[in-house]
Motif scaffolding. Sequence first.
Motif, PDB file in Angstrom:
ATOM      1  N   LEU A 118      -6.267  -5.876 -18.387  1.00  0.00           N
ATOM      2  CA  LEU A 118      -7.482  -6.298 -17.685  1.00  0.00           C
ATOM      3  C   LEU A 118      -7.985  -7.666 -18.138  1.00  0.00           C
ATOM      4  CD1 LEU A 118      -9.596  -3.028 -17.375  1.00  0.00           C
ATOM      5  CD2 LEU A 118      -8.504  -4.319 -15.559  1.00  0.00           C
ATOM      6  N   ARG A 119      -7.716  -8.042 -19.371  1.00  0.00           N
ATOM      7  CA  ARG A 119      -8.187  -9.338 -19.875  1.00  0.00           C
ATOM      8  C   ARG A 119      -7.428 -10.495 -19.243  1.00  0.00           C
ATOM      9  NH1 ARG A 119      -7.178  -8.076 -25.898  1.00  0.00           N
ATOM     10  NH2 ARG A 119      -5.568  -6.935 -24.823  1.00  0.00           N
ATOM     11  N   ASP A 120      -6.247 -10.225 -18.686  1.00  0.00           N
ATOM     12  CA  ASP A 120      -5.425 -11.280 -18.111  1.00  0.00           C
ATOM     13  C   ASP A 120      -5.801 -11.635 -16.679  1.00  0.00           C
ATOM     14  OD1 ASP A 120      -3.870 -11.533 -20.417  1.00  0.00           O
ATOM     15  OD2 ASP A 120      -2.626  -9.835 -19.813  1.00  0.00           O
ATOM     16  N   GLY A 121      -6.697 -10.911 -16.087  1.00  0.00           N
ATOM     17  CA  GLY A 121      -7.063 -11.220 -14.701  1.00  0.00           C
ATOM     18  C   GLY A 121      -8.073 -10.248 -14.159  1.00  0.00           C
ATOM     19  N   ASN A 122      -8.249 -10.301 -12.870  1.00  0.00           N
ATOM     20  CA  ASN A 122      -9.209  -9.447 -12.182  1.00  0.00           C
ATOM     21  C   ASN A 122      -8.557  -8.131 -11.792  1.00  0.00           C
ATOM     22  OD1 ASN A 122     -11.142 -11.483 -12.291  1.00  0.00           O
ATOM     23  ND2 ASN A 122     -10.413 -12.386 -10.389  1.00  0.00           N
ATOM     24  N   VAL A 123      -9.398  -7.124 -11.596  1.00  0.00           N
ATOM     25  CA  VAL A 123      -8.917  -5.855 -11.094  1.00  0.00           C
ATOM     26  C   VAL A 123      -8.631  -6.046  -9.610  1.00  0.00           C
ATOM     27  CG1 VAL A 123      -9.507  -3.453 -10.666  1.00  0.00           C
ATOM     28  CG2 VAL A 123     -10.237  -4.560 -12.774  1.00  0.00           C
ATOM     29  N   VAL A 124      -7.403  -5.771  -9.208  1.00  0.00           N
ATOM     30  CA  VAL A 124      -6.994  -5.952  -7.820  1.00  0.00           C
ATOM     31  C   VAL A 124      -6.633  -4.594  -7.251  1.00  0.00           C
ATOM     32  CG1 VAL A 124      -5.307  -7.025  -6.286  1.00  0.00           C
ATOM     33  CG2 VAL A 124      -6.089  -8.239  -8.322  1.00  0.00           C
ATOM     34  N   PRO A 125      -7.320  -4.147  -6.203  1.00  0.00           N
ATOM     35  CA  PRO A 125      -6.934  -2.866  -5.599  1.00  0.00           C
ATOM     36  C   PRO A 125      -5.583  -3.008  -4.919  1.00  0.00           C
ATOM     37  CG  PRO A 125      -8.689  -3.901  -4.325  1.00  0.00           C
ATOM     38  CD  PRO A 125      -8.460  -4.751  -5.546  1.00  0.00           C
ATOM     39  N   LEU A 126      -4.636  -2.131  -5.249  1.00  0.00           N
ATOM     40  CA  LEU A 126      -3.313  -2.202  -4.670  1.00  0.00           C
ATOM     41  C   LEU A 126      -3.297  -1.694  -3.236  1.00  0.00           C
ATOM     42  CD1 LEU A 126      -1.205  -0.986  -7.708  1.00  0.00           C
ATOM     43  CD2 LEU A 126      -1.631  -3.313  -6.961  1.00  0.00           C
ATOM     44  N   SER A 127      -4.219  -0.816  -2.890  1.00  0.00           N
ATOM     45  CA  SER A 127      -4.295  -0.286  -1.544  1.00  0.00           C
ATOM     46  C   SER A 127      -5.747  -0.027  -1.214  1.00  0.00           C
ATOM     47  CB  SER A 127      -3.504   1.024  -1.453  1.00  0.00           C
ATOM     48  OG  SER A 127      -3.686   1.607  -0.186  1.00  0.00           O
ATOM     49  N   ARG A 128      -6.140  -0.413  -0.027  1.00  0.00           N
ATOM     50  CA  ARG A 128      -7.518  -0.183   0.370  1.00  0.00           C
ATOM     51  C   ARG A 128      -7.516   0.193   1.839  1.00  0.00           C
ATOM     52  NH1 ARG A 128     -12.871  -3.466  -0.970  1.00  0.00           N
ATOM     53  NH2 ARG A 128     -14.188  -2.447   0.538  1.00  0.00           N
ATOM     54  N   ARG A 129      -8.064   1.340   2.128  1.00  0.00           N
ATOM     55  CA  ARG A 129      -8.155   1.805   3.503  1.00  0.00           C
ATOM     56  C   ARG A 129      -9.616   2.041   3.810  1.00  0.00           C
ATOM     57  NH1 ARG A 129      -3.208   6.111   3.598  1.00  0.00           N
ATOM     58  NH2 ARG A 129      -1.612   4.597   3.090  1.00  0.00           N
ATOM     59  N   VAL A 130     -10.089   1.400   4.862  1.00  0.00           N
ATOM     60  CA  VAL A 130     -11.492   1.506   5.224  1.00  0.00           C
ATOM     61  C   VAL A 130     -11.585   2.011   6.649  1.00  0.00           C
ATOM     62  CG1 VAL A 130     -13.645   0.249   5.516  1.00  0.00           C
ATOM     63  CG2 VAL A 130     -12.091  -0.392   3.690  1.00  0.00           C
ATOM     64  N   THR A 131     -12.394   3.018   6.853  1.00  0.00           N
ATOM     65  CA  THR A 131     -12.644   3.540   8.186  1.00  0.00           C
ATOM     66  C   THR A 131     -14.089   3.240   8.531  1.00  0.00           C
ATOM     67  OG1 THR A 131     -11.097   5.324   7.772  1.00  0.00           O
ATOM     68  CG2 THR A 131     -12.618   5.610   9.615  1.00  0.00           C
ATOM     69  N   ASP A 132     -14.300   2.621   9.690  1.00  0.00           N
ATOM     70  CA  ASP A 132     -15.660   2.319  10.120  1.00  0.00           C
ATOM     71  C   ASP A 132     -16.372   3.597  10.513  1.00  0.00           C
ATOM     72  OD1 ASP A 132     -15.284  -0.387   9.741  1.00  0.00           O
ATOM     73  OD2 ASP A 132     -14.571  -0.704  11.790  1.00  0.00           O
ATOM     74  N   SER A 133     -17.637   3.661  10.163  1.00  0.00           N
ATOM     75  CA  SER A 133     -18.457   4.806  10.520  1.00  0.00           C
ATOM     76  C   SER A 133     -18.994   4.620  11.927  1.00  0.00           C
ATOM     77  CB  SER A 133     -19.613   4.938   9.525  1.00  0.00           C
ATOM     78  OG  SER A 133     -20.498   5.940   9.965  1.00  0.00           O
ATOM     79  N   THR A 134     -18.996   5.690  12.712  1.00  0.00           N
ATOM     80  CA  THR A 134     -19.531   5.602  14.065  1.00  0.00           C
ATOM     81  C   THR A 134     -21.025   5.876  14.101  1.00  0.00           C
ATOM     82  OG1 THR A 134     -19.027   7.920  14.458  1.00  0.00           O
ATOM     83  CG2 THR A 134     -17.344   6.312  15.075  1.00  0.00           C
ATOM     84  N   VAL A 135     -21.619   6.223  12.968  1.00  0.00           N
ATOM     85  CA  VAL A 135     -23.041   6.529  12.953  1.00  0.00           C
ATOM     86  C   VAL A 135     -23.855   5.398  12.341  1.00  0.00           C
ATOM     87  CG1 VAL A 135     -22.698   9.017  12.906  1.00  0.00           C
ATOM     88  CG2 VAL A 135     -22.887   7.765  10.762  1.00  0.00           C
ATOM     89  N   GLN A 136     -23.240   4.272  12.067  1.00  0.00           N
ATOM     90  CA  GLN A 136     -23.948   3.161  11.474  1.00  0.00           C
ATOM     91  C   GLN A 136     -24.961   2.617  12.463  1.00  0.00           C
ATOM     92  OE1 GLN A 136     -21.243   0.167  10.147  1.00  0.00           O
ATOM     93  NE2 GLN A 136     -22.068   0.212   8.096  1.00  0.00           N
ATOM     94  N   GLY A 137     -26.173   2.381  12.033  1.00  0.00           N
ATOM     95  CA  GLY A 137     -27.220   1.825  12.883  1.00  0.00           C
ATOM     96  C   GLY A 137     -27.907   2.852  13.758  1.00  0.00           C
ATOM     97  N   LYS A 138     -27.551   4.120  13.659  1.00  0.00           N
ATOM     98  CA  LYS A 138     -28.197   5.166  14.434  1.00  0.00           C
ATOM     99  C   LYS A 138     -29.145   5.937  13.533  1.00  0.00           C
ATOM    100  CE  LYS A 138     -24.507   5.966  17.769  1.00  0.00           C
ATOM    101  NZ  LYS A 138     -23.614   6.978  18.346  1.00  0.00           N
TER     102      LYS A 138
END
Length: 157
Positions: A118-138
């Motif tokens: 960790l001291r040699d660099g930043n934490v990098v996510p190897l995989s990231r999956r994001v699903t948009d919420s359909t209830v946002q703003g309601k």
Amino acid sequence: MFGTHFSLKARAAGIAKVAGLAGILALAGCSATYQNHGYVPPEEDLMQLAPGVDTRATVDDVIGAPSASGMLSEGDYYYVRSRVRHYGMFEPEVIERQVLAISFDGQGVISNIERFDLRDGNVVPLSRRVTDSTVQGKGFLRQMLGNIGNVNPADFF
């Protein structure tokens, strides 16, 4: 009168025991838990490998298959190990990460062995999956009453 006084003392003692048990459980819930993920071979196994001499097949035999390899089938080997701390309601935190990178030349011979943490660099996510919420703003009521107009009377028959 003596019986009433005794029952009040017994109730107070029972309440104190329950409160003490609840306090112990609350403290136990606040303790950190740790999870280990991945594998990095120990240094004594790596000492058996010599850059410029050993090949990809030797690495597979001595320390095993990597947890990840380069983009191409003949890519470099990467062994990754992480230690994650979970503490109560807080977001999990990576407290230790080791990456062992073994690079190969065009003939499949080891060209370099490197370790990173960790001291040699930043934490990098190897995989990231994001699903948009359909209830946002309601709002709450809009979500609750949103299906009232979507009822089809033919569905009841």
